[in-house]
Design an enzyme around this catalytic site. Structure first.
Site, mmCIF file in Angstrom:
data_model
loop_
_atom_site.group_PDB
_atom_site.id
_atom_site.type_symbol
_atom_site.label_atom_id
_atom_site.label_comp_id
_atom_site.label_asym_id
_atom_site.label_seq_id
_atom_site.Cartn_x
_atom_site.Cartn_y
_atom_site.Cartn_z
ATOM 1 C CG HIS A 25 -1.894 1.128 0.861
ATOM 2 N ND1 HIS A 25 -3.462 0.976 2.033
ATOM 3 C CD2 HIS A 25 -2.035 2.509 0.837
ATOM 4 C CE1 HIS A 25 -4.108 2.194 1.372
ATOM 5 N NE2 HIS A 25 -3.246 2.916 0.887
ATOM 6 C CD GLU A 27 -7.677 6.170 4.045
ATOM 7 O OE1 GLU A 27 -8.300 6.257 3.196
ATOM 8 O OE2 GLU A 27 -6.852 7.188 4.679
ATOM 9 C CG ASP A 84 -1.667 5.515 2.883
ATOM 10 O OD1 ASP A 84 -1.777 5.239 0.941
ATOM 11 O OD2 ASP A 84 -2.526 6.080 2.931
ATOM 12 C CG ASP A 85 -0.182 8.991 -0.075
ATOM 13 O OD1 ASP A 85 0.144 9.080 -0.719
ATOM 14 O OD2 ASP A 85 -0.866 8.210 1.217
#
Ligand code: HPA
Ligand code: ZN
Length: 334
Positions: free
Chosen positions: A16, A199, A277-278
């Site tokens: 992810h 989420e 994720d980021d």
């Protein structure tokens, strides 16, 4: 061995990770200068101070703005190369990486540009570092499904370099069922399927991602605890959940790391994985996410090895490569 060395040494997979979310402020400024793009910030440090998010949308607004500096094939190669170096340093053996084509095609930057940049960096990292990677093409769910279908068509010549489709961007109000048609078309063309769900959205979105999209993994999925029957199903079927602890705190899905439900999910027997994720926006790469979970949720080394094991099992790799990575993990974690 120190906890940090153990965490970074664990052979693992990252499942992810949005490549556009690995754009560090320094690289953003370098690319802005290279491409003559004006940024509304004076320095990388000033930009970093803008990274105070209240929810998913407040992040997405800044994330899409930042991606505006990515223009040439070299930009996409530099972005991918920098991520793969960092992932390798954190013990990642294989990464399945999201990209958002619509963020680029809407600026008239085509598949030929970003796919060529990605491929060059992926090949180079595989040769130099031994880290392998695959691409997951995400549809932006705040845009109409017809545009997702057009994106799948535009990807036609590149489908042999795309492993799966995914669904990201603003979740609430954009249920997975809207994209059932384009997911069916993607699966018909041989692509695997994953989707962000649960989420900020309700457990019903997780069920819909499984039933209407054929998703084989759920990205985030943490709100599944609100639906015990669905959790029981995901445990029974060992549907992997790609959990992103630092992201969840930054976007206020949980107030503090101590409040995160990762331990409850693990204890329930869910196939939990830990991911970043980021990372350029949320304060850490995959190793930092493992470490934060280990420290604040008191995960044991056996728990951490189980999470790494889950990540390898959850990849779309062929069985023989999975077996080799699991052997490597067992040798390390013994
Ligand atoms: N959720 C939804 N869309 C996203 C995310 C996320 O965490 N990161 C980048 N796009
Ligand atoms: Zn995500």
């Amino acid at each position: 061995m120190e906890l940090e060395a153990y965490v970074r040494g664990l052979p693992k997979a990252e499942l992810h990770l949005h490549i556009e979310g690995t754009l560090e402020p320094e690289l953003m400024f370098t690319l802005a200068e290279r491409n003559g793009v004006d940024l509304p910030y004076r320095s990388a440090d000033e930009l970093r101070t803008a990274y105070e998010f209240t929810d998913l949308q407040s992040f997405l607004d800044i994330y899409y703005q930042g991606a505006g500096v990515l223009i040439t094939e070299d930009d996409f190669a530099d972005l991918m190369g920098a991520y793969l170096e960092r992932a390798h340093a954190d013990g990642v053996r294989h990464a399945e990486i999201f990209f958002d084509p619509q963020t680029h095609t809407e600026r008239s930057i085509g598949f030929e540009t970003f796919m060529a940049g990605f491929a060059r960096a992926q090949q180079s990292a595989a040769e130099r570092l031994g880290i392998t990677s695959a691409l997951i093409m995400c549809f932006l769910r705040h845009l109409p499904a017809t545009e997702a279908a057009a994106t799948l068509d535009a990807a036609g010549p590149y489908l042999d370099r795309i492993e799966a489709v995914g669904l990201d961007s603003s979740e609430a109000g954009f249920p997975p069922g809207l994209f059932a048609g384009v997911y069916a078309a993607a699966r018909d063309r041989g692509l695997r399927a994953v989707a962000h769900a649960g989420e900020e959205g309700p457990p019903e979105y997780i069920r819909s991602a499984l039933d209407d999209l054929g998703a084989e993994r759920i990205d985030h999925g943490v709100r599944i605890v609100d639906d015990p029957d669905l959790l029981a199903r995901v445990v029974r079927d060992q549907v992997p959940l790609t959990v992103c602890p630092l992201s969840n705190i930054k976007l206020r899905v949980f107030d503090t790391m101590a409040d995160h439900n990762l331990t409850a999910l693990l204890d329930a027997g869910a196939a939990v994985t830990i991911n970043s994720d980021d990372p350029a926006y949320f304060g850490g790469y995959i190793g930092d996410n493992y470490l934060a979970a280990a420290r604040d949720l008191e995960l044991s080394r056996a728990d951490l090895a189980q999470v790494a094991r889950n990540s390898i099992v959850a990849t779309f790799l062929p069985d023989d490569r999975k077996a080799a990575l699991l052997t490597e993990l067992d040798a390390f974690a013994r």
